[in-house]
Design a protein around this motif. Sequence first.
Motif, PDB file in Angstrom:
ATOM      1  N   ARG A 215       0.689  -1.272   0.019  1.00  0.00           N
ATOM      2  CA  ARG A 215      -0.069   0.188  -0.005  1.00  0.00           C
ATOM      3  C   ARG A 215       0.844   1.290  -0.033  1.00  0.00           C
ATOM      4  N   TYR A 216       1.796   1.309   0.718  1.00  0.00           N
ATOM      5  CA  TYR A 216       2.654   2.389   0.850  1.00  0.00           C
ATOM      6  C   TYR A 216       3.963   2.499   0.135  1.00  0.00           C
ATOM      7  N   MET A 217       4.429   1.198  -0.531  1.00  0.00           N
ATOM      8  CA  MET A 217       5.839   1.303  -1.061  1.00  0.00           C
ATOM      9  C   MET A 217       5.701   0.027  -1.873  1.00  0.00           C
TER      10      MET A 217
ATOM     11  N   ARG B  67      11.460  10.945   2.873  1.00  0.00           N
ATOM     12  CA  ARG B  67      12.767  10.542   2.881  1.00  0.00           C
ATOM     13  C   ARG B  67      13.378  10.357   4.121  1.00  0.00           C
ATOM     14  N   ARG B  68      13.094  11.057   5.202  1.00  0.00           N
ATOM     15  CA  ARG B  68      13.577  11.045   6.466  1.00  0.00           C
ATOM     16  C   ARG B  68      12.968   9.829   7.183  1.00  0.00           C
ATOM     17  N   GLU B  69      11.674   9.776   7.157  1.00  0.00           N
ATOM     18  CA  GLU B  69      11.161   8.416   7.720  1.00  0.00           C
ATOM     19  C   GLU B  69      11.650   7.042   7.143  1.00  0.00           C
ATOM     20  N   THR B  70      11.885   7.101   5.859  1.00  0.00           N
ATOM     21  CA  THR B  70      12.484   5.869   5.353  1.00  0.00           C
ATOM     22  C   THR B  70      13.989   5.551   5.403  1.00  0.00           C
TER      23      THR B  70
ATOM     24  N   THR C 281       3.931   6.864   8.625  1.00  0.00           N
ATOM     25  CA  THR C 281       5.090   6.890   9.628  1.00  0.00           C
ATOM     26  C   THR C 281       6.054   5.594   9.286  1.00  0.00           C
ATOM     27  N   ARG C 282       7.258   5.757   9.734  1.00  0.00           N
ATOM     28  CA  ARG C 282       8.134   4.822  10.040  1.00  0.00           C
ATOM     29  C   ARG C 282       7.710   3.364  10.412  1.00  0.00           C
TER      30      ARG C 282
END
Length: 649
Positions: free
Chosen positions: A152-154, A178-181, A201-202
């Motif tokens: 769903r997210y990636m 980018r910061r979360e991943t 979120t992460r």
Amino acid sequence: MKKQLLVSVDRGETRVALLEASGNPSAAGAAKPASRSKKSDAADGYRVAELYFERRGARSIVGNIYKGKVDNVLAGLEAAFVDIGLDKNGFLHVDEIVVPGVDVGRRGRGKEGGSKITELIKPGQEIVVQVVKDPLKSKGARLSMELTIAGRYMVYAPMGEGVGVSRRLEDRERERLRRETKGLDLRGGGAIIRTAASGATRQDFERELQYLFKLHEVLLKRVEETPAPGLVFQEADLSVRVVRDIFSEHFERAIVDDPKQHQRLVSFFTRTAPELVDRVELYEEKASLFAAHGVDKVIDGLMTRRVDLPSGGYLIIDYAEALTVIDVNSGSFIGRGKGARLEDTITTTNLEAAEEVVNQLRLRDIGGIIVIDFIDMARARNRDAVLKTLRKTLDEDRTKTFTAEISKLGLVEMTRQNVTEGVREIISRPCPTCNGDGVIKSEETIAIEFERRLRVITKKAPKKHEAFLVQMNPRVSAIFTGSAKRVLHALEEETGRRFHFTGTEGLPLDHFDILMEGSRDEVMERAVPFREGDEVLVQIVEPHMYDVDDAVAKIDGYIISVAGGGRFVGAKRLVRIDHAGRTSATATMLDAPEETTPPAAAPAAAAPSAEDGAEDDGVESTTRRRGRRGGRRRSRATAESGATPASES
């Protein structure tokens, strides 16, 4: 932009409609516990933006992963054809080949050298490939060895590198993602963060990664166990796929009319996005979901070439093998106000057309090369405004597009990624008469061709064959028998033979057959459907051309002029044949009321018009023998069934 999703499940197909309206999603819509709602009113202001169809036995295979066997490698095309178990081999270009540790030459990327395709793969080699484009028309599926598993997210790419973020997101959100991943353990692979990940979120990414890793493990196990060619991984069905890819906080709700599919979507969101579960509704009304929201009318309109614009202009959409052409016309729009100028009228039409063109591209899922013929504008600023509107509207299109500038001829060239068949292709098929060309030969053209054929036939036929009974569609034979039979008389004078025609409207226009050859009397006996004294039940179809008191009946192209039948157009009446010729006859009403029945008419009073072939055609009408050919019972049945007597004997 507010959005809604409609999912309709039938026995034979699943349909998904995306509806859009201007504005922001309402918080009430998100908070309302509607998973069991019994009523879902169509929201005002929504329009159908996209349609997706999937039929059982004809599912899209985009995203499916196969263990295939290389059938042929073509160095000149830098491509290979791979057998994946379908009717047609898949097409694998060198750009889509991934071999760990090997530099593969990329076409059009400024690199030269690298390994040749003949060095990378060999005929008979077993490889794992993924379908990136459905088989379309005469082409097989487009394949890639760069496998991806969508969440769903990636999107997880086991053989990829790094983390990419969707460009459809705003710059600030892209930086946050980018910061979360950053630092995610991708087990040596890569990932693409999807548009649906906005706000994720992460923890969401870490949870989904575990699910994607498990799918990858299952995939590897199936690759080892499955013989080539064979399917090792199948994408989700249409409803789950669409909801997974596009459903987000911008959607007010998803309405599903099937309890099982509703439960599947609820389970999916419970696992991937619990905050969206309450936005999934079950539709339980008696009326069809698509009909209640006006989607059925939109589907019906997909078959038309013309699309009307609000001001009175319209688009004409023509499909060709290489490209799709869209023509913009001003139509009935002549400007607004007394001071309206031509340039303003044209610009207004083009601005409306720019928005509607994008709407139609999305709705019909038109892909490939697209050429838009806008109305020529004199001012550069107006051309820029139209192009800006076109590109701004394209921002809502999820499919990749590229748009060039407006040319000096007022044309805009653009491309749109073509991945699967559009709704129009799914719900239609080429016309069996014109084979998809949209035009067929006219009756006059076919008649001229048949005339040439008859000349050839008569030259080869024995001299004893004085007459021919020819079967063809009545609309074609009317070219010979109409206009005082000038064409027929000229042909008969040239060939020295006599021709009779028979046939029904059910025959194809290009149908041609010689049913009988012989003497004039033999062919006439079989060809002329009626004789003097026959009583026939006919359908009176139109008033007589020259006498309003009379009327005309037609039986498979054979014309019967009915004296006194003018008042009974559209009704069935019993008539008696007074005079019968090859192509027409005269008759008198039998069952009309006495006050409306004309006196016993002489044949001349009800003679057919010149168009119907009124002059004497050389066929004598004698007193009927009620044996072999007829009588009232036979003629009544013939007229009602519409079959020509010639085909019976």
